[in-house]
Design a protein around this motif. Structure first.
Motif, PDB file in Angstrom:
ATOM      1  N   ILE A  60      11.681 -31.381 -39.285  1.00  0.00           N
ATOM      2  CA  ILE A  60      12.834 -31.840 -38.505  1.00  0.00           C
ATOM      3  C   ILE A  60      12.386 -31.831 -37.052  1.00  0.00           C
ATOM      4  N   LEU A  61      12.627 -32.913 -36.341  1.00  0.00           N
ATOM      5  CA  LEU A  61      12.186 -32.980 -34.949  1.00  0.00           C
ATOM      6  C   LEU A  61      13.350 -33.383 -34.046  1.00  0.00           C
ATOM      7  N   GLY A  62      13.491 -32.639 -32.940  1.00  0.00           N
ATOM      8  CA  GLY A  62      14.460 -33.022 -31.922  1.00  0.00           C
ATOM      9  C   GLY A  62      13.683 -33.731 -30.819  1.00  0.00           C
ATOM     10  N   GLY A  63      13.595 -33.091 -29.657  1.00  0.00           N
ATOM     11  CA  GLY A  63      12.849 -33.692 -28.542  1.00  0.00           C
ATOM     12  C   GLY A  63      11.358 -33.424 -28.594  1.00  0.00           C
ATOM     13  N   GLY A  64      10.901 -32.628 -29.546  1.00  0.00           N
ATOM     14  CA  GLY A  64       9.461 -32.334 -29.648  1.00  0.00           C
ATOM     15  C   GLY A  64       8.943 -31.525 -28.461  1.00  0.00           C
ATOM     16  N   SER A  65       9.839 -30.725 -27.840  1.00  0.00           N
ATOM     17  CA  SER A  65       9.410 -29.978 -26.648  1.00  0.00           C
ATOM     18  C   SER A  65       9.011 -28.536 -26.963  1.00  0.00           C
TER      19      SER A  65
ATOM     20  N   LYS B 232      13.524 -37.442 -37.306  1.00  0.00           N
ATOM     21  CA  LYS B 232      13.902 -37.301 -35.886  1.00  0.00           C
ATOM     22  C   LYS B 232      15.425 -37.361 -35.766  1.00  0.00           C
ATOM     23  N   VAL B 233      15.994 -36.305 -35.186  1.00  0.00           N
ATOM     24  CA  VAL B 233      17.458 -36.166 -35.142  1.00  0.00           C
ATOM     25  C   VAL B 233      18.017 -36.847 -33.889  1.00  0.00           C
ATOM     26  N   LEU B 234      18.818 -37.907 -34.109  1.00  0.00           N
ATOM     27  CA  LEU B 234      19.405 -38.646 -32.990  1.00  0.00           C
ATOM     28  C   LEU B 234      20.929 -38.755 -33.136  1.00  0.00           C
TER      29      LEU B 234
ATOM     30  N   LEU C 262      18.271 -28.680 -17.276  1.00  0.00           N
ATOM     31  CA  LEU C 262      16.889 -29.205 -17.363  1.00  0.00           C
ATOM     32  C   LEU C 262      16.021 -28.609 -18.471  1.00  0.00           C
ATOM     33  N   ILE C 263      16.592 -27.799 -19.358  1.00  0.00           N
ATOM     34  CA  ILE C 263      15.789 -27.391 -20.525  1.00  0.00           C
ATOM     35  C   ILE C 263      15.657 -28.643 -21.399  1.00  0.00           C
ATOM     36  N   PRO C 264      14.431 -29.038 -21.727  1.00  0.00           N
ATOM     37  CA  PRO C 264      14.277 -30.259 -22.533  1.00  0.00           C
ATOM     38  C   PRO C 264      14.760 -30.051 -23.975  1.00  0.00           C
ATOM     39  N   GLY C 265      14.889 -31.151 -24.697  1.00  0.00           N
ATOM     40  CA  GLY C 265      15.177 -31.059 -26.131  1.00  0.00           C
ATOM     41  C   GLY C 265      16.630 -31.318 -26.470  1.00  0.00           C
ATOM     42  N   THR C 266      16.953 -31.030 -27.722  1.00  0.00           N
ATOM     43  CA  THR C 266      18.266 -31.372 -28.269  1.00  0.00           C
ATOM     44  C   THR C 266      19.176 -30.151 -28.386  1.00  0.00           C
ATOM     45  N   VAL C 267      20.456 -30.436 -28.522  1.00  0.00           N
ATOM     46  CA  VAL C 267      21.452 -29.366 -28.731  1.00  0.00           C
ATOM     47  C   VAL C 267      21.193 -28.688 -30.080  1.00  0.00           C
ATOM     48  N   GLY C 268      20.791 -29.458 -31.087  1.00  0.00           N
ATOM     49  CA  GLY C 268      20.570 -28.896 -32.424  1.00  0.00           C
ATOM     50  C   GLY C 268      19.444 -27.884 -32.478  1.00  0.00           C
ATOM     51  N   ALA C 269      18.452 -28.049 -31.620  1.00  0.00           N
ATOM     52  CA  ALA C 269      17.320 -27.110 -31.621  1.00  0.00           C
ATOM     53  C   ALA C 269      17.620 -25.875 -30.776  1.00  0.00           C
TER      54      ALA C 269
ATOM     55  N   TYR D 132      16.058 -12.378 -28.102  1.00  0.00           N
ATOM     56  CA  TYR D 132      15.247 -13.069 -27.102  1.00  0.00           C
ATOM     57  C   TYR D 132      14.332 -14.082 -27.802  1.00  0.00           C
ATOM     58  N   ARG D 133      14.578 -15.364 -27.561  1.00  0.00           N
ATOM     59  CA  ARG D 133      13.841 -16.468 -28.193  1.00  0.00           C
ATOM     60  C   ARG D 133      13.850 -16.336 -29.716  1.00  0.00           C
ATOM     61  N   ASP D 134      14.987 -15.911 -30.261  1.00  0.00           N
ATOM     62  CA  ASP D 134      15.037 -15.619 -31.692  1.00  0.00           C
ATOM     63  C   ASP D 134      16.432 -15.840 -32.263  1.00  0.00           C
TER      64      ASP D 134
ATOM     65  N   ALA E 118      17.386 -24.720 -43.625  1.00  0.00           N
ATOM     66  CA  ALA E 118      18.571 -25.159 -42.875  1.00  0.00           C
ATOM     67  C   ALA E 118      18.214 -26.211 -41.828  1.00  0.00           C
ATOM     68  N   VAL E 119      19.071 -27.217 -41.733  1.00  0.00           N
ATOM     69  CA  VAL E 119      18.967 -28.126 -40.588  1.00  0.00           C
ATOM     70  C   VAL E 119      20.293 -28.021 -39.838  1.00  0.00           C
ATOM     71  N   ILE E 120      20.186 -27.777 -38.549  1.00  0.00           N
ATOM     72  CA  ILE E 120      21.409 -27.629 -37.744  1.00  0.00           C
ATOM     73  C   ILE E 120      22.009 -29.017 -37.516  1.00  0.00           C
ATOM     74  N   THR E 121      23.302 -29.135 -37.828  1.00  0.00           N
ATOM     75  CA  THR E 121      23.956 -30.438 -37.721  1.00  0.00           C
ATOM     76  C   THR E 121      24.889 -30.517 -36.513  1.00  0.00           C
TER      77      THR E 121
ATOM     78  N   LEU F  96       7.752 -25.929 -12.852  1.00  0.00           N
ATOM     79  CA  LEU F  96       7.277 -26.366 -14.169  1.00  0.00           C
ATOM     80  C   LEU F  96       6.780 -27.802 -14.126  1.00  0.00           C
ATOM     81  N   PRO F  97       5.646 -28.088 -14.775  1.00  0.00           N
ATOM     82  CA  PRO F  97       5.165 -29.463 -14.769  1.00  0.00           C
ATOM     83  C   PRO F  97       6.074 -30.382 -15.589  1.00  0.00           C
ATOM     84  N   ASP F  98       6.244 -31.618 -15.119  1.00  0.00           N
ATOM     85  CA  ASP F  98       7.075 -32.607 -15.803  1.00  0.00           C
ATOM     86  C   ASP F  98       6.277 -33.150 -16.997  1.00  0.00           C
TER      87      ASP F  98
ATOM     88  N   SER G  65       2.965 -16.542 -29.420  1.00  0.00           N
ATOM     89  CA  SER G  65       3.254 -17.904 -28.969  1.00  0.00           C
ATOM     90  C   SER G  65       4.752 -18.183 -29.099  1.00  0.00           C
ATOM     91  N   GLU G  66       5.267 -18.988 -28.183  1.00  0.00           N
ATOM     92  CA  GLU G  66       6.679 -19.364 -28.256  1.00  0.00           C
ATOM     93  C   GLU G  66       6.887 -20.669 -29.047  1.00  0.00           C
ATOM     94  N   PRO G  67       6.099 -21.727 -28.800  1.00  0.00           N
ATOM     95  CA  PRO G  67       6.321 -22.961 -29.562  1.00  0.00           C
ATOM     96  C   PRO G  67       5.948 -22.796 -31.028  1.00  0.00           C
TER      97      PRO G  67
HETATM   98  P1  FAD Z   1      11.642 -29.536 -31.178  1.00  0.00           P
HETATM   99  O1  FAD Z   1      10.442 -29.243 -30.385  1.00  0.00           O
HETATM  100  O2  FAD Z   1      11.834 -30.920 -31.668  1.00  0.00           O
HETATM  101  O3  FAD Z   1      11.671 -28.547 -32.427  1.00  0.00           O
HETATM  102  C1  FAD Z   1      11.439 -27.171 -32.250  1.00  0.00           C
HETATM  103  C2  FAD Z   1      11.606 -26.463 -33.607  1.00  0.00           C
HETATM  104  O4  FAD Z   1      12.954 -26.564 -34.034  1.00  0.00           O
HETATM  105  C3  FAD Z   1      10.788 -27.116 -34.725  1.00  0.00           C
HETATM  106  O5  FAD Z   1      10.379 -26.086 -35.601  1.00  0.00           O
HETATM  107  C4  FAD Z   1      11.775 -28.051 -35.395  1.00  0.00           C
HETATM  108  O6  FAD Z   1      11.459 -28.277 -36.766  1.00  0.00           O
HETATM  109  C5  FAD Z   1      13.068 -27.277 -35.283  1.00  0.00           C
HETATM  110  N1  FAD Z   1      14.270 -28.124 -35.160  1.00  0.00           N
HETATM  111  C6  FAD Z   1      14.539 -29.045 -34.206  1.00  0.00           C
HETATM  112  N2  FAD Z   1      15.784 -29.541 -34.386  1.00  0.00           N
HETATM  113  C7  FAD Z   1      16.296 -28.930 -35.472  1.00  0.00           C
HETATM  114  C8  FAD Z   1      17.557 -29.001 -36.157  1.00  0.00           C
HETATM  115  N3  FAD Z   1      18.542 -29.816 -35.769  1.00  0.00           N
HETATM  116  N4  FAD Z   1      17.731 -28.197 -37.247  1.00  0.00           N
HETATM  117  C9  FAD Z   1      16.748 -27.355 -37.679  1.00  0.00           C
HETATM  118  N5  FAD Z   1      15.557 -27.271 -37.077  1.00  0.00           N
HETATM  119  C10 FAD Z   1      15.333 -28.033 -35.981  1.00  0.00           C
HETATM  120  N6  FAD Z   1      13.019 -23.152 -23.675  1.00  0.00           N
HETATM  121  C11 FAD Z   1      13.851 -22.196 -23.200  1.00  0.00           C
HETATM  122  O7  FAD Z   1      14.433 -21.435 -23.985  1.00  0.00           O
HETATM  123  N7  FAD Z   1      14.052 -22.047 -21.864  1.00  0.00           N
HETATM  124  C12 FAD Z   1      13.461 -22.829 -20.944  1.00  0.00           C
HETATM  125  O8  FAD Z   1      13.665 -22.652 -19.759  1.00  0.00           O
HETATM  126  C13 FAD Z   1      12.583 -23.845 -21.417  1.00  0.00           C
HETATM  127  N8  FAD Z   1      11.945 -24.652 -20.543  1.00  0.00           N
HETATM  128  C14 FAD Z   1      11.104 -25.612 -20.988  1.00  0.00           C
HETATM  129  C15 FAD Z   1      10.484 -26.442 -20.058  1.00  0.00           C
HETATM  130  C16 FAD Z   1       9.636 -27.455 -20.466  1.00  0.00           C
HETATM  131  C17 FAD Z   1       8.974 -28.344 -19.427  1.00  0.00           C
HETATM  132  C18 FAD Z   1       9.415 -27.661 -21.855  1.00  0.00           C
HETATM  133  C19 FAD Z   1       8.516 -28.781 -22.307  1.00  0.00           C
HETATM  134  C20 FAD Z   1      10.014 -26.836 -22.801  1.00  0.00           C
HETATM  135  C21 FAD Z   1      10.876 -25.806 -22.371  1.00  0.00           C
HETATM  136  N9  FAD Z   1      11.526 -24.940 -23.281  1.00  0.00           N
HETATM  137  C22 FAD Z   1      12.384 -23.983 -22.817  1.00  0.00           C
HETATM  138  C23 FAD Z   1      11.287 -25.064 -24.731  1.00  0.00           C
HETATM  139  C24 FAD Z   1      12.182 -26.143 -25.416  1.00  0.00           C
HETATM  140  O9  FAD Z   1      12.793 -26.964 -24.475  1.00  0.00           O
HETATM  141  C25 FAD Z   1      13.241 -25.513 -26.298  1.00  0.00           C
HETATM  142  O10 FAD Z   1      12.672 -24.710 -27.297  1.00  0.00           O
HETATM  143  C26 FAD Z   1      14.142 -26.571 -26.975  1.00  0.00           C
HETATM  144  O11 FAD Z   1      15.255 -25.964 -27.587  1.00  0.00           O
HETATM  145  C27 FAD Z   1      13.390 -27.394 -28.021  1.00  0.00           C
HETATM  146  O12 FAD Z   1      14.213 -28.463 -28.395  1.00  0.00           O
HETATM  147  P2  FAD Z   1      13.631 -29.736 -29.133  1.00  0.00           P
HETATM  148  O13 FAD Z   1      14.788 -30.575 -29.561  1.00  0.00           O
HETATM  149  O14 FAD Z   1      12.614 -30.395 -28.298  1.00  0.00           O
HETATM  150  O15 FAD Z   1      12.956 -29.052 -30.401  1.00  0.00           O
END
Ligand code: FAD
Ligand code: EPU
Length: 337
Positions: free
Chosen positions: A45-50, A64-66, A109-116, A158-160, A171-174, A218-220, A324-326
């Motif tokens: 499952i992919l949101g913003g891939g961040s 890809k969740v849109l 400015l945290i990248p990504g989707t609400v679902g993630a 914390y990050r958990d 689970a996929v968050i809807t 933070l780098p763009d 690692s966080e990602p």
């Molecule tokens: P993705 O990268 O697409 O997915 C992340 C994980 O979640 C994957 O395992 C994926 O399978 C799973 N996933 C995604 N969507 C769903 C769904 N709907 N249901 C189930 N699983 C799903 N994080 C912070 O906490 N704080 C910050 O300040 C912060 N700053 C950042 C700055 C930058 C420049 C970048 C690049 C990242 C930053 N992050 C930060 C990390 C990131 O933005 C978050 O973790 C964000 O929530 C990821 O969202 P995403 O949609 O891109 O997830």
């Protein structure tokens, strides 16, 4: 036909997947997830891939969740806001700010989707999503049921959250429901916000300050591939902290409510002299050591090798194990780094 994932991950890694599917509604999302799960093909499952690192090509289907949609209900003392998983997080923060619904501005400015966002309990500048998250709706594809759990049941840390443990790989968050109180209290605890005056501050000022601090630090990702912080800030005991302080007097640490200390991993990496250090086309960012960057053409392997080197050096110098966080993604799904 394999699809290149470069536009779909903020590290700009060029790995591919076998099949790529975009879903635009909750129904399309649950249908696609059920179909792929039943086919026994690996699924991501992919949101913003961040927050993902592709170490190799993915031998399965990326969904890809849109799905979009925001629904606000006004109550006497709060707003209840239900948001579809595919909404962009930062745009959602702006949406709330524009409508006078405050609280999320520290997390601009945290990248990504609400679902993630609930998965790692995203947070920044003194606020984590758990503070305003009321409920999370998810689809359990192993039982084909839609479930709603409270913020407490999400077991946020914390990050958990529970989505990294008991609900991982099922689970996929809807949808996420937020509860935003009408009585707004600014949160100015985090360093770069401390200089603002609580008496006459508005949510918009916090939003703008956070955006400007983030843009300076933070780098763009559209210019320099990255996933934000690559490591979690390690949490150590007070005893360990005092021992380290004796040797490193300017060590940066934050006391936690249980007496443990959260250490700034960026400071550790910086102190170890690793700013700017590179392996292949992967490097430690020269302004924020907690961020690993793709200088252009890095592979996921380069990034992981660099991460390992950083982890080893920090362990040797400070006897601290970084995590690692990602999420690290191999050919069949998530792997450990
Ligand atoms: P993705 O990268 O697409 O997915 C992340 C994980 O979640 C994957 O395992 C994926 O399978 C799973 N996933 C995604 N969507 C769903 C769904 N709907 N249901 C189930 N699983 C799903 N994080 C912070 O906490 N704080 C910050 O300040 C912060 N700053 C950042 C700055 C930058 C420049 C970048 C690049 C990242 C930053 N992050 C930060 C990390 C990131 O933005 C978050 O973790 C964000 O929530 C990821 O969202 P995403 O949609 O891109 O997830
Ligand atoms: N520091 C250094 N050298 C560096 C980097 C940082 O000495 O190269 C020091 C700073 O001087 C500061 C301390 O480390 O005293 C903390 O740095 P910063 O305020 O930049 O925050 P961080 O701990 O690096 C965390 C989150 C970020 C979040 C910010 C703001 C984690 C893993 N990271 O970073 O989240 O945006 O705080 O709240 O908790 C993310 O998760 O991807 C992310 C970017």
């Amino acid at each position: 036909m394999p699809v290149n994932l470069k536009p779909h991950n903020t590290l700009s890694l060029t790995q591919s997947c076998e099949t790529y599917v975009e879903v635009n509604s909750k129904q399309e999302l649950t249908d696609a997830v059920t179909r792929v799960y039943k086919s026994a093909s690996p699924m991501l499952i992919l949101g913003g891939g961040s927050n993902v690192v592709f170490t190799t090509d993915f031998n399965g289907t990326v969904i890809k969740v849109l799905s979009k949609g925001i629904n606000v209900t006004e109550h006497s003392d709060h707003y209840s806001v239900s948001v579809q998983a595919g909404e962009n997080w930062h745009e959602f923060v702006q949406y709330c700010l524009q409508r006078g619904m405050h609280g999320l501005e520290n997390m601009a400015l945290i990248p990504g989707t609400v679902g993630a966002a609930p998965i790692q309990n995203v947070g920044a500048y003194g606020v984590e999503i758990e503070k305003f998250c009321h409920q999370v709706e998810y689809y359990d594809y192993t039982s084909e049921t839609i479930n709603v759990i409270s913020a407490l049941e999400c077991q946020f840390g914390y990050r958990d959250s529970i989505f990294k443990h008991a609900l991982r790989n099922k689970a996929v968050i809807t949808e996420v429901v937020f509860k935003l109180p009408k009585k707004w209290i600014p949160n100015l605890d985090y360093g770069p916000l401390k200089h603002l005056e609580a008496d006459d501050i508005g949510a918009k000022t916090i939003f703008e300050t956070v955006c400007s601090v983030r843009q300076s630090k933070l780098p763009d990702p559209s210019k320099l591939g990255n996933v934000g912080s690559f490591f979690k800030n390690p949490i150590i005991t007070a005893k360990q902290y005092v021992e380290l302080l004796a040797e490193f007097s300017d060590l940066v640490g934050y006391a936690q409510s249980d007496g443990s200390i959260k250490i700034a991993a960026g400071w550790l990496i910086d102190e170890a002299g690793l700013k700017g250090f590179s392996i292949g086309k992967a490097a430690v960012h020269s302004q924020q050591a907690l961020v690993l960057i793709n200088l252009g053409g890095a592979t996921g392997e380069d990034i992981c090798m660099l991460a390992h080197t950083v982890m080893d050096r920090i362990n040797e110098k400070f006897n601290i194990q970084l995590e690692s966080e990602p999420r690290i993604i191999g050919s069949q799904g998530e792997v450990s780094i």
